[in-house]
Design a protein around this motif. Structure first.
Motif, PDB file in Angstrom:
ATOM      1  N   THR A   1       0.833  -1.204   0.000  1.00 52.95           N
ATOM      2  CA  THR A   1       0.000   0.000   0.000  1.00 52.95           C
ATOM      3  C   THR A   1       0.866   1.252   0.000  1.00 52.95           C
ATOM      4  OG1 THR A   1      -1.751  -1.168   1.194  1.00 52.95           O
ATOM      5  CG2 THR A   1      -1.811   1.229   1.254  1.00 52.95           C
ATOM      6  N   LEU A   2       1.906   1.249   0.809  1.00 53.61           N
ATOM      7  CA  LEU A   2       2.818   2.394   0.867  1.00 53.61           C
ATOM      8  C   LEU A   2       3.438   2.664  -0.499  1.00 53.61           C
ATOM      9  CD1 LEU A   2       4.492   4.492   2.479  1.00 53.61           C
ATOM     10  CD2 LEU A   2       6.127   2.659   2.960  1.00 53.61           C
ATOM     11  N   GLN A   3       3.790   1.601  -1.225  1.00 53.18           N
ATOM     12  CA  GLN A   3       4.438   1.774  -2.530  1.00 53.18           C
ATOM     13  C   GLN A   3       3.519   2.457  -3.541  1.00 53.18           C
ATOM     14  OE1 GLN A   3       7.657   0.708  -3.136  1.00 53.18           O
ATOM     15  NE2 GLN A   3       7.898  -0.106  -1.073  1.00 53.18           N
ATOM     16  N   GLN A   4       2.222   2.423  -3.318  1.00 49.11           N
ATOM     17  CA  GLN A   4       1.275   3.034  -4.259  1.00 49.11           C
ATOM     18  C   GLN A   4       1.171   4.553  -4.084  1.00 49.11           C
ATOM     19  OE1 GLN A   4       0.268   0.612  -6.393  1.00 49.11           O
ATOM     20  NE2 GLN A   4       1.437  -0.651  -4.958  1.00 49.11           N
ATOM     21  N   ILE A   5       1.627   5.063  -2.941  1.00 52.52           N
ATOM     22  CA  ILE A   5       1.512   6.500  -2.659  1.00 52.52           C
ATOM     23  C   ILE A   5       2.856   7.160  -2.951  1.00 52.52           C
ATOM     24  CG2 ILE A   5       0.884   8.240  -0.956  1.00 52.52           C
ATOM     25  CD1 ILE A   5      -1.367   6.351  -1.646  1.00 52.52           C
ATOM     26  N   THR A   6       2.853   8.105  -3.863  1.00 54.93           N
ATOM     27  CA  THR A   6       4.090   8.760  -4.287  1.00 54.93           C
ATOM     28  C   THR A   6       4.004  10.259  -4.002  1.00 54.93           C
ATOM     29  OG1 THR A   6       3.156   8.936  -6.515  1.00 54.93           O
ATOM     30  CG2 THR A   6       4.549   7.014  -6.056  1.00 54.93           C
ATOM     31  N   ARG A   7       4.971  11.000  -4.537  1.00 49.32           N
ATOM     32  CA  ARG A   7       4.914  12.458  -4.425  1.00 49.32           C
ATOM     33  C   ARG A   7       3.677  12.978  -5.146  1.00 49.32           C
ATOM     34  NH1 ARG A   7       9.873  15.492  -3.503  1.00 49.32           N
ATOM     35  NH2 ARG A   7      11.602  14.082  -3.089  1.00 49.32           N
ATOM     36  N   PRO A   8       3.082  14.048  -4.695  1.00 55.03           N
ATOM     37  CA  PRO A   8       3.326  14.792  -3.448  1.00 55.03           C
ATOM     38  C   PRO A   8       2.439  14.334  -2.297  1.00 55.03           C
ATOM     39  CG  PRO A   8       1.820  16.014  -4.833  1.00 55.03           C
ATOM     40  CD  PRO A   8       2.108  14.721  -5.562  1.00 55.03           C
ATOM     41  N   TRP A   9       1.756  13.202  -2.498  1.00 56.84           N
ATOM     42  CA  TRP A   9       0.746  12.789  -1.514  1.00 56.84           C
ATOM     43  C   TRP A   9       1.344  12.178  -0.260  1.00 56.84           C
ATOM     44  CZ3 TRP A   9       0.368  11.748  -6.782  1.00 56.84           C
ATOM     45  CH2 TRP A   9      -0.642  12.435  -7.460  1.00 56.84           C
ATOM     46  N   LEU A  10       2.526  11.555  -0.365  1.00 54.21           N
ATOM     47  CA  LEU A  10       3.039  10.791   0.769  1.00 54.21           C
ATOM     48  C   LEU A  10       3.461  11.668   1.939  1.00 54.21           C
ATOM     49  CD1 LEU A  10       3.671   7.991   1.850  1.00 54.21           C
ATOM     50  CD2 LEU A  10       5.934   8.141   0.805  1.00 54.21           C
ATOM     51  N   SER A  11       3.940  12.878   1.671  1.00 56.73           N
ATOM     52  CA  SER A  11       4.496  13.708   2.744  1.00 56.73           C
ATOM     53  C   SER A  11       3.479  14.003   3.843  1.00 56.73           C
ATOM     54  CB  SER A  11       5.034  15.023   2.165  1.00 56.73           C
ATOM     55  OG  SER A  11       4.003  15.729   1.500  1.00 56.73           O
ATOM     56  N   GLN A  12       2.209  14.125   3.495  1.00 60.42           N
ATOM     57  CA  GLN A  12       1.208  14.441   4.516  1.00 60.42           C
ATOM     58  C   GLN A  12       0.933  13.256   5.444  1.00 60.42           C
ATOM     59  OE1 GLN A  12      -2.876  14.779   2.773  1.00 60.42           O
ATOM     60  NE2 GLN A  12      -1.814  14.363   0.829  1.00 60.42           N
ATOM     61  N   HIS A  13       1.397  12.064   5.056  1.00 59.05           N
ATOM     62  CA  HIS A  13       1.192  10.871   5.885  1.00 59.05           C
ATOM     63  C   HIS A  13       2.494  10.399   6.534  1.00 59.05           C
ATOM     64  CE1 HIS A  13      -2.762  10.592   4.026  1.00 59.05           C
ATOM     65  NE2 HIS A  13      -2.192  10.608   2.836  1.00 59.05           N
ATOM     66  N   LEU A  14       3.537  11.209   6.481  1.00 55.39           N
ATOM     67  CA  LEU A  14       4.863  10.770   6.934  1.00 55.39           C
ATOM     68  C   LEU A  14       4.854  10.291   8.371  1.00 55.39           C
ATOM     69  CD1 LEU A  14       7.875  10.443   6.419  1.00 55.39           C
ATOM     70  CD2 LEU A  14       8.185  12.866   6.970  1.00 55.39           C
ATOM     71  N   GLU A  15       4.179  11.008   9.243  1.00 51.54           N
ATOM     72  CA  GLU A  15       4.183  10.633  10.664  1.00 51.54           C
ATOM     73  C   GLU A  15       3.516   9.281  10.907  1.00 51.54           C
ATOM     74  OE1 GLU A  15       5.610  11.951  13.212  1.00 51.54           O
ATOM     75  OE2 GLU A  15       6.454  13.651  12.120  1.00 51.54           O
ATOM     76  N   ARG A  16       2.680   8.848   9.987  1.00 48.78           N
ATOM     77  CA  ARG A  16       1.956   7.584  10.174  1.00 48.78           C
ATOM     78  C   ARG A  16       2.659   6.409   9.506  1.00 48.78           C
ATOM     79  NH1 ARG A  16      -4.376   8.503   9.141  1.00 48.78           N
ATOM     80  NH2 ARG A  16      -4.456   6.613  10.422  1.00 48.78           N
ATOM     81  N   VAL A  17       3.467   6.663   8.477  1.00 49.06           N
ATOM     82  CA  VAL A  17       4.113   5.557   7.759  1.00 49.06           C
ATOM     83  C   VAL A  17       5.556   5.329   8.191  1.00 49.06           C
ATOM     84  CG1 VAL A  17       2.621   5.855   5.756  1.00 49.06           C
ATOM     85  CG2 VAL A  17       4.828   7.020   5.811  1.00 49.06           C
ATOM     86  N   LEU A  18       6.216   6.343   8.759  1.00 50.38           N
ATOM     87  CA  LEU A  18       7.618   6.176   9.141  1.00 50.38           C
ATOM     88  C   LEU A  18       7.812   5.205  10.306  1.00 50.38           C
ATOM     89  CD1 LEU A  18      10.518   6.941   8.583  1.00 50.38           C
ATOM     90  CD2 LEU A  18      10.217   9.000   9.981  1.00 50.38           C
ATOM     91  N   PRO A  19       7.054   5.327  11.419  1.00 47.44           N
ATOM     92  CA  PRO A  19       7.269   4.393  12.534  1.00 47.44           C
ATOM     93  C   PRO A  19       7.074   2.921  12.164  1.00 47.44           C
ATOM     94  CG  PRO A  19       6.031   6.300  13.281  1.00 47.44           C
ATOM     95  CD  PRO A  19       6.095   6.400  11.797  1.00 47.44           C
TER      96      PRO A  19
END
Length: 495
Positions: free
Chosen positions: A219-237
């Motif tokens: 699922t993460l691989q499907q989200i690219t720029r510029p959409w991913l940055s707004q979810h960074l706090e949820r996908v990084l941990p």
């Protein structure tokens, strides 16, 4: 026939039956699924969807617990539990695949009913609230759509049809559009999916369902720029958590998630709160584990992370340039390369060495002595029919000569001997190496000899003249002639 209001308790009862302990017994689970199928067939869906937006919203919210319970019911068991079940009764992979087929069939029925509702429901309300149902269906489909220990050809086929039906119902052209939204005005379902995955993505629970890590990663691989940055706090941990596992497979998966984040989140966001440094240290430590798949993933990620880490470094002249993260990683790689005897690891290290030399440029002189030892040692060892390691080492040597040519003259004889030995070994090899690979090796070695000659102002030609007089191998002589026929031209060295 039951009125719409009477169906709420029935749906809730079935959700409890599917999520409770009873469905672990095959007979009880099959009975619950059968009852649910009968209810889906018997319900008056036209009356459920008709009416106001509130009615549509209420119906979708009523179905959400059932959809979640179905997804959990078809989820594979913990790896340890699956291993224990292999020798006796329990939820082993064949049983999970069978349940996935049944659950997938029910999802297809539900999605069919939802698709039929487009003509009679409040379209605005339906578009907004279908996520209550779409999230669990998506997680189920992704969990079972590709080959895994808990899937079968039939369960994979059903899961693929469920995903296609879900995209059709939500009017999305792709999975990426489903997750991020088909346009700027539409809010995607990525937050919904992350919310459903979150309880299973903490330190205590993420291994209880082995499909969760694959669903998150894909699922993460499907989200690219510029959409991913707004979810960074949820996908990084979660990405850091998976990469920190003791199993190599999970480490690789986690590093690949982190690499995707590095590629698709702006540098400013990664530098904020020292996130880039956290990423670097988490990934760098994996280089001490001698697994070539892991080393491959780590080096690819680090090479894309270096420009971000070094964004704020500016040499002001005068003093020596500060060492960089790239220097630190190259030093460790060369330390590991010298004694390494396993061919997969040798190939992995050699594959990325040109990128490090290219990135450091003239600063590669800091690592000259160790690089020289590694290059000579790797040129001596046969690397299999494709000769990947030796070809990459020759590419590294070419770059090294181009970037550090003023320091090459004192190493001229050593490098010349290593290259001539390689040319002789390859020319006399009649069995092991395919002809195209041999030609590539000889061409790369010849290019290196030409570069050596150019940076030594023709000294190599003088030394090779003696070799030609004493050499009886026509193939070796023909390649040496190519070096001798080249005129001295220092433009390729950047002068």
């Amino acid at each position: 026939m039951e009125p719409p209001g009477a169906l709420g308790p029935a749906w809730a009862s079935l959700a409890r039956r599917l999520s409770g302990p009873e469905p672990r017994r095959p007979a009880a689970g099959a009975a619950a699924l059968e009852d649910l199928g009968a209810l889906v067939d018997a319900a008056e869906w036209g009356r459920l969807w008709a009416g106001s937006g509130a009615s549509v919203r209420g119906t979708l919210e009523m179905l959400a617990p059932v959809a979640q319970a179905l997804e959990k019911h078809a989820a594979p068991p913990e790896e340890e539990a699956a291993a224990a079940a292999a020798g006796g009764a329990g939820r082993g992979p064949p049983e999970v695949a069978e349940k996935a087929e049944q659950v997938g069939s029910l999802y297809l029925k539900l999605l069919g009913k939802v698709a039929a509702a487009k003509s009679c429901a409040d379209r605005a309300a339906w578009k907004t609230d279908v996520s209550h149902l779409a999230g669990p269906v998506y997680i189920f489909a992704v969990s079972h759509r590709v080959k895994q220990p808990w899937t079968s050809p039939r369960s994979r086929d059903v899961a693929g049809r469920v995903l296609a039906s879900l995209l059709d119902v939500t009017e999305c052209s792709s999975v990426a559009g489903f997750l991020r939204g088909e346009n700027e005005e539409e809010r995607g379902r990525f937050p919904v999916v992350l919310g459903l995955l979150k309880p299973d993505l903490n330190k205590e629970s993420w291994k209880k369902n082995p499909a969760v890590k694959h669903v998150f990663s894909w699922t993460l691989q499907q989200i690219t720029r510029p959409w991913l940055s707004q979810h960074l706090e949820r996908v990084l941990p979660p990405s850091l958590l998976i990469s920190d596992d003791y199993q190599t497979e999970n480490k690789v998966l986690g590093v690949q998630c982190l690499h995707h984040i590095v590629l698709n989140v702006p540098a400013a966001d990664l530098l904020q709160y020292n996130r880039a440094q956290v990423l670097y240290h988490a990934i760098f430590n994996h280089l001490y584990i001698p697994e070539h798949h892991l080393v491959q993933a780590v080096l690819l990620c680090l090479l894309d992370l270096f420009p971000i880490l070094e964004k704020s470094l500016h040499w002001k002249g005068g003093a020596a340039r500060p060492t960089t993260h790239c220097d630190e990683v190259l030093q460790l790689i060369l330390t590991h390369m010298e004694p390494e005897h396993r061919l997969p690891l040798r190939r992995t290290y050699a594959r990325h060495l040109p990128a490090f030399v290219g990135r450091l440029g003239i600063l590669t002189v800091r690592h000259m002595k160790r690089l020289e030892r590694v290059i000579i040692a790797y040129l001596e060892v046969y690397d299999g029919p494709q000769e990947e390691a030796r070809l990459k080492i020759l590419e590294t040597l070419k770059l090294l000569i181009q970037y550090t040519w003023p320091r090459i003259s004192c190493r001229l004889v050593v490098l010349l001997k290593a290259l001539l030995k390689l040319v002789c070994d390859v020319a006399r090899d009649t069995n092991l190496t395919p002809e195209p690979v041999k030609d590539a090796l000889l061409q790369e070695a010849t290019d290196c000899l030409i570069l050596l000659d150019r940076c030594s102002q023709g000294q190599v030609k003088g030394l090779l003249a003696r070799v030609v007089l004493n050499c009886k191998d026509s193939t070796v002589v023909s390649w040496i002639r190519k070096v001798q026929q080249n005129s001295v031209d220092t433009s390729i060295l950047g002068t």
